[in-house]
Write a protein that holds these residues in place. Structure first.
Motif, short mmCIF file in Angstrom:
data_model
loop_
_atom_site.label_atom_id
_atom_site.label_comp_id
_atom_site.label_asym_id
_atom_site.label_seq_id
_atom_site.Cartn_x
_atom_site.Cartn_y
_atom_site.Cartn_z
N ILE A 224 -1.88 21.04 8.20
CA ILE A 224 -1.20 21.36 7.08
C ILE A 224 -2.37 21.54 5.96
CG2 ILE A 224 0.24 20.19 5.38
CD1 ILE A 224 1.95 18.69 7.54
N ASN B 210 3.80 11.08 2.97
CA ASN B 210 2.78 10.46 3.79
C ASN B 210 3.00 8.78 3.36
OD1 ASN B 210 0.52 10.42 5.60
ND2 ASN B 210 -0.74 9.59 3.87
N ILE C 77 -2.49 16.67 12.82
CA ILE C 77 -1.48 17.76 12.04
C ILE C 77 -1.66 17.56 10.47
CG2 ILE C 77 1.03 18.24 11.83
CD1 ILE C 77 1.54 17.04 14.63
N TYR C 78 -1.68 16.42 9.91
CA TYR C 78 -1.67 16.43 8.53
C TYR C 78 -3.10 16.73 8.14
CZ TYR C 78 2.14 14.37 5.72
OH TYR C 78 3.24 14.19 5.00
N ALA D 31 -7.91 4.65 0.74
CA ALA D 31 -6.59 5.36 0.55
C ALA D 31 -6.34 5.56 -0.89
CB ALA D 31 -5.62 4.92 1.55
N ALA D 32 -5.95 4.21 -1.52
CA ALA D 32 -5.83 4.16 -2.88
C ALA D 32 -6.59 5.05 -3.83
CB ALA D 32 -5.64 2.58 -3.17
N LEU E 242 -7.75 18.76 -2.85
CA LEU E 242 -7.43 18.94 -1.58
C LEU E 242 -8.58 18.05 -0.61
CD1 LEU E 242 -6.82 22.66 -0.57
CD2 LEU E 242 -5.37 20.55 0.01
N LEU F 278 -1.78 12.03 15.57
CA LEU F 278 -0.79 12.81 14.92
C LEU F 278 -1.48 12.88 13.44
CD1 LEU F 278 2.39 12.49 16.60
CD2 LEU F 278 0.78 14.35 16.94
N GLU F 279 -1.69 11.95 12.76
CA GLU F 279 -1.77 12.15 11.27
C GLU F 279 -3.37 12.92 11.15
OE1 GLU F 279 -0.14 10.43 9.10
OE2 GLU F 279 -1.90 10.82 7.12
N MET G 151 1.76 6.68 -6.74
CA MET G 151 0.62 7.58 -7.57
C MET G 151 1.27 9.03 -7.33
SD MET G 151 -2.91 6.20 -6.92
CE MET G 151 -3.00 5.46 -5.44
N ILE H 278 -5.72 3.31 8.98
CA ILE H 278 -4.94 2.28 8.83
C ILE H 278 -3.92 2.40 10.18
CG2 ILE H 278 -2.90 1.59 7.38
CD1 ILE H 278 -4.40 2.47 5.06
N PHE H 279 -3.23 3.35 10.61
CA PHE H 279 -2.18 3.51 11.77
C PHE H 279 -2.98 3.00 12.88
CE2 PHE H 279 0.42 7.25 10.10
CZ PHE H 279 0.85 6.58 9.21
N LEU I 154 -7.48 14.61 -0.82
CA LEU I 154 -6.36 14.42 0.06
C LEU I 154 -6.59 14.43 1.39
CD1 LEU I 154 -3.40 14.08 -0.01
CD2 LEU I 154 -2.78 16.44 0.11
N VAL J 229 -5.34 6.96 5.91
CA VAL J 229 -4.12 6.47 6.32
C VAL J 229 -4.24 6.42 7.97
CG1 VAL J 229 -1.68 6.86 6.37
CG2 VAL J 229 -2.85 6.81 4.39
N LEU K 221 0.80 -1.30 0.02
CA LEU K 221 0.10 0.08 0.00
C LEU K 221 0.76 1.26 0.04
CD1 LEU K 221 -2.71 1.41 0.31
CD2 LEU K 221 -2.50 1.33 2.71
N THR L 167 -6.24 8.94 -3.07
CA THR L 167 -5.18 9.29 -3.52
C THR L 167 -5.21 9.23 -5.16
OG1 THR L 167 -3.89 8.31 -1.72
CG2 THR L 167 -2.68 9.09 -3.65
N LEU M 88 6.78 13.76 9.65
CA LEU M 88 5.46 14.59 10.01
C LEU M 88 6.23 16.29 10.01
CD1 LEU M 88 2.54 14.45 10.15
CD2 LEU M 88 2.96 14.64 12.60
N ILE N 151 5.48 3.20 9.88
CA ILE N 151 4.48 2.71 10.89
C ILE N 151 4.29 1.15 10.65
CG2 ILE N 151 2.02 2.77 11.48
CD1 ILE N 151 3.70 5.09 12.67
N PHE O 41 8.13 8.39 12.02
CA PHE O 41 6.97 9.07 11.41
C PHE O 41 6.99 10.58 11.95
CE2 PHE O 41 2.44 10.29 11.77
CZ PHE O 41 1.96 10.29 10.62
N SER P 223 -7.82 11.14 1.87
CA SER P 223 -6.91 10.15 1.84
C SER P 223 -5.84 9.92 3.24
CB SER P 223 -5.84 10.41 0.70
OG SER P 223 -4.76 9.80 1.00
N LEU P 224 -5.70 11.28 3.97
CA LEU P 224 -4.86 11.40 5.04
C LEU P 224 -5.68 10.54 6.01
CD1 LEU P 224 -3.43 14.67 4.35
CD2 LEU P 224 -2.21 12.56 4.34
N LEU Q 110 1.00 19.08 -3.59
CA LEU Q 110 0.29 17.99 -3.02
C LEU Q 110 0.89 16.59 -3.30
CD1 LEU Q 110 -3.53 19.25 -4.09
CD2 LEU Q 110 -2.16 19.10 -1.90
N LEU R 150 0.98 4.10 -2.72
CA LEU R 150 0.63 5.41 -2.61
C LEU R 150 1.74 6.25 -3.05
CD1 LEU R 150 -1.14 5.31 0.94
CD2 LEU R 150 -2.17 5.74 -1.33
#
Lengths: 102, 173
Positions: free
Chosen positions: B63, A42, B58-59, B12-13, B29, B54-55, A19, B42-43, B32, B39, A12, B16, A68, A49, A64, B35-36, A35, A16
């Motif tokens: 961001i 990411n 912050i992301y 996610a795929a 955007l 944090l993802e 892409m 997934i974490f 995205l 993820v 995965l 993205t 970030l 992770i 990670f 997508s984040l 972007l 990503l």
């Protein structure tokens, strides 16, 4: 516990990343290029992770966090550059900056 | 938790792919952000709950807000209002909305099935271990990261500051 093989997570991350790289190479709009770089960063974080989860160590999440931080600093400078770019050239086409003259 | 991982991976795929193929920056955007967020799920499914938080914060939060602000700054013009009304059409947000609804359904299902979040698909690493590692062997890295952020802050300020008013050239420049 531990039922998703590490390979699937890494696949995965690779998908990503690929892409994001394809978007970076194919798009000519600087916003989309930034972007795509975000997508690639990411994906790299996801790989960290997955590896940290596979071995049950905290190091993956620490790396990670560093990814970030890098992404945050890069976005701040990159977006300021995009604003400058647009102000000076009046376009978001990356090819417009090919002459490297202010 | 396996199924959560695979569904989030598919989301996610797909998101993205849509990020790099959309023509409009705001559409990209929205995808995205999805997508984040996927993820981040997934974490969580892999047992990295601290990184998941944090993802998302912050992301997908900070961001992406920066990106939104800059895109708004770039669209100052007569066509801005027309674009605004165009963005409010369902066609713009229904795609990201469906993908985000899939993620929300996953999170609710996980919360119902395992309230403690114990059944991770990978080996769970507690935030305590991450913090101890950060301020232990990785302390130098944390210091360097703070310097990097400071450099990013100064660099962004320098690039985005308004042009100096015309006047006599200053010494040393």
């Amino acid at each position: 516990m531990g039922t998703v093989p590490m390979e699937h997570g890494l696949i995965l991350a690779g998908v990503l990343f690929a892409m994001g790289a394809a978007g970076l190479l194919a798009r000519r709009n600087v916003v989309f290029m930034l972007l795509s770089v975000e997508v690639m960063l990411n994906a790299a974080g996801l790989a960290f992770i997955v590896a940290g989860s596979r071995w049950g160590r905290a190091d993956g999440q620490v790396m990670f966090l560093f990814v970030l931080t890098t992404a945050a600093a890069e976005v701040a400078v990159g977006l300021a550059l995009i604003l400058c770019f647009y102000k000076h050239l009046g376009t978001l086409d990356a090819d417009a900056a090919a002459s490297l003259r202010g | 938790m396996d199924i959560v991982f695979y569904i989030s991976a598919a989301v996610a795929a797909a998101a993205t792919f849509l990020v790099v193929t959309r023509l409009h920056a705001v559409h990209a955007l929205l995808y995205l952000v999805v997508s984040l967020l996927s993820v981040a799920v997934i974490f969580y499914a892999l047992g990295a709950s601290y990184a998941a938080a944090l993802e998302a914060i912050i992301y997908a939060g900070a961001i992406m807000v920066l990106f939104v602000f800059v895109i708004m700054l770039l669209r100052l013009g007569r066509e801005a209002t027309a674009q605004e009304s165009q963005w409010l059409r369902a066609r713009t947000w229904v795609g990201p909305g469906i993908l985000a609804a899939v993620l929300a359904g996953e999170v609710v299902a996980v919360a119902v099935v395992s309230p403690g979040g114990q059944a991770a698909a990978g080996q769970a690493v507690a935030p305590v271990a991450v913090g101890a590692s950060l301020l232990g062997p990785y302390l130098l890295g944390v210091e360097l990261a703070s310097m990097l952020l400071l450099a990013g802050l100064v660099g962004a300020y320098h690039l985005a500051r308004p042009e100096a008013p015309p006047g006599p050239p200053r010494k040393g420049h």
